[in-house]
Design an enzyme around this catalytic site. Sequence first.
Site, PDB file in Angstrom:
ATOM      1  N   LEU B  62     -34.973 -15.968  24.118  1.00 50.16           N
ATOM      2  CA  LEU B  62     -34.819 -14.647  24.740  1.00 50.16           C
ATOM      3  C   LEU B  62     -35.689 -13.584  24.089  1.00 50.16           C
ATOM      4  O   LEU B  62     -35.784 -12.471  24.592  1.00 50.16           O
ATOM      5  CB  LEU B  62     -33.350 -14.195  24.735  1.00 50.16           C
ATOM      6  CG  LEU B  62     -32.428 -14.955  25.686  1.00 50.16           C
ATOM      7  CD1 LEU B  62     -31.065 -14.298  25.740  1.00 50.16           C
ATOM      8  CD2 LEU B  62     -33.019 -15.065  27.087  1.00 50.16           C
ATOM      9  N   ASP B 306     -35.828 -24.801  28.146  1.00 51.77           N
ATOM     10  CA  ASP B 306     -36.727 -24.389  27.056  1.00 51.77           C
ATOM     11  C   ASP B 306     -37.499 -23.143  27.506  1.00 51.77           C
ATOM     12  O   ASP B 306     -38.701 -22.996  27.244  1.00 51.77           O
ATOM     13  CB  ASP B 306     -37.680 -25.516  26.635  1.00 51.77           C
ATOM     14  CG  ASP B 306     -38.388 -25.194  25.316  1.00 51.77           C
ATOM     15  OD1 ASP B 306     -38.045 -24.179  24.674  1.00 51.77           O
ATOM     16  OD2 ASP B 306     -39.283 -25.970  24.928  1.00 51.77           O
TER      17      ASP B 306
HETATM   18 ZN   LIG Z   1     -38.583 -26.695  20.724  1.00 52.03          ZN
END
Ligand SMILES: [Zn+2]
Lengths: 308, 422
Positions: B62, B306
């Site tokens: 984030l 991811d």
């Molecule tokens: Zn990673």
Amino acid sequence: MHWTHKDLLDVCDLSTGDVERIFETADSFMEINRRQVKKVPTLKGKSVVLFFAEPSTRTKTSFDVAAKRLSADTFSLAKSGSSLSKGESLKDTAWTLQAMNPDAIVLRDSRSGAARFIAERLDCSVLNAGDGWHAHPTQALLDAFTLRRAWGGEFAGRTVTILGDIAHSRVARSNVNLLTRLGATVRVCGPRTLLPPRLDTWPVTVCHDLGSGLDGADAVMCLRLQLERQQDGLLPSLREYAQTWGLSRRALRKAKAGAKVLHPGPINRGVEIASDLADDPDSLILDQVASGVAVRMALLFLFLTRKD
Amino acid sequence: MSNAEFIVKGARWRGESVDVLVAQGRILELRPSGNYMDPGAQKIPAGGALLLPALTDCHVHLREPGFEYKEDIVSGLGAAAQGGFANIMCMANTRPVNDEAAVTEMMLEKARRAWKNGPRLFPVAALTRGLAGAELAELAELRRAGCVAASNDGLPVRNSELFRRAVEYAADAGLIVIDHCEDPDMAPGAGVNEGEVSSRLGLKGQPVAAEAMQVARDILLAEYLGLPIHIAHVSCRQAVELLAWAKGRGVPVTAETCPHYLLLTDEAVENYSTAAKVSPPLRTLDDVLAVRQALREGVIDILVTDHAPHAAHEKEVPFAEAPNGISGLDTALALTMRMVDEGILDLDTALRAWCWRPAEIFGLPACTFKRDDPADFVLYDPGAPWELTPERMRSKGKNTPFMGQTLPGRVNALFVGGVRIV
Ligand SMILES: [Zn+2]
């Protein structure tokens, strides 16, 4: 027949017909280079920026001479000592170059893909003078042009061995592509640590020792060894490299009689190639320099007189 | 007569038309759609949209604190909401690193203030102080502050002794270790697979062995210690085969992969496309097929994005200089449904991987539509294809190799804890 390519990024962008056209044009410029007055007004008023973000006296000088013999104006920019300072992004560099409004930019950059990156963002022609490990099309063209003259134009049935650090060599990548398309058989030869992965997908045979690499070859192209490969852990010592992979007169006996020797320069004498061999009559190293100017004149001529 | 506060009517669930009854943020009942008498309940027509449990993403970046220009907690949660996520776990590679309680608390506070009804944020603690791989972070305190796992994601721990102690200590603290498996000395962050494509493009690639060796280390450790280790973003056949072996032996390892490892090969970096530069790198078709099969068979447990947003100027550079990462929250569900449409996954596998298994592994809430489950669900319209453009992404990161593609459907509504937030 108009030349329609905007950029020269890699030899694979060129058709065999394009390559033939470049060679024929270069043939005619070879003649100019032997005259007393080696200058023609063909590109008068055109401007060429030589932007070498990585140092290279040879290629840069060759382009500079080529442009000047055609009466184009050249502007040299080095990365250091110019406003294009360290830390500036390549995109900003591209815009800076664009603002100079040149007709062509000759670009050398240590990053693979840099020439494509610049070309996608600029309207003028971009000639790749070497990007990272990726491509060095003008070197491949001048190498092939040199061999073509030595062999009377015939590549079929000829075997060229590229010797040394293949993995980190844009010269090798471009030459493999061009020479195989012209009909030659190409071998690559060097220690495993200096060979790229998945060579089975390249149109070459791979030799893991010098003897089989040279066996019956018509030409041997030595690559420059970057001396830091030892620090990278890819070689134990230059001494061992020279003994095991260096091209000597004795080693060359495995090749065909009269086999041609090439080297893109600058030479580490006694490392990639024995000093006496570099100066041998069968060595084409100085022919490569002369061909380089003619081929680059041909390229500048074709790209700068192109019509969209 | 039910006590439902509201009823979502006429949604499609496993081929049937159903009504979902919700009260006090929880599922009351999922029943065949019909004319029941529920006088007190508000009716929300679903119009035949697909009913799905809301998703959980156990691996997102984030960027806040420290890199708010790439993403911040508010924008990241917005992208999560649009993507159909009820829960997300955020990695610790912020600045400062999430290696102390104050950082965790700040993240949770920002999330609560901006999105008081979810998506719920579950921070992942740094495994080592500053992610430097030298000393353990204060994992017990980080757990008390609200972290649910610990990871050195992005900067794998080179020292196997320290990594072993970290797994042990984390277990006592109640945290599962998530390991980014990559031998840190073998082409770290190369962003391209070592193989045909890297060879042709003249780029330094990362071999699959760099990933698989570290997976092997983790498996051997997990078996020896009898403690769980979760393997992050698996990308290659070798790693998958090691995991299958480990699970066959009953080793307590779990694993995740991402939609891009199921959909793309290293051909996607052709022309030096930095949008497809990720770590681990995109691999070959053989690897893609192995990862797909592993997911179907449960050898890979879960899907994650991811999510790694970057600013446009950071990706608009020569390949070797570009940061790794794909911005994934906005597109995850649509890409998954594309795979379901194409028969790469079945819907149950997808839901297990995006919802139920993550909850089991990390102890998070999940909705199975049983009574008292949290009312976390999505109404997904499979008949609304849309073109992915920068403007349509809620994430600040527009870096995705799927840009410009048509995705098959969209999230019409997201309910988290019985509150509609999309
Ligand atoms: Zn990673």
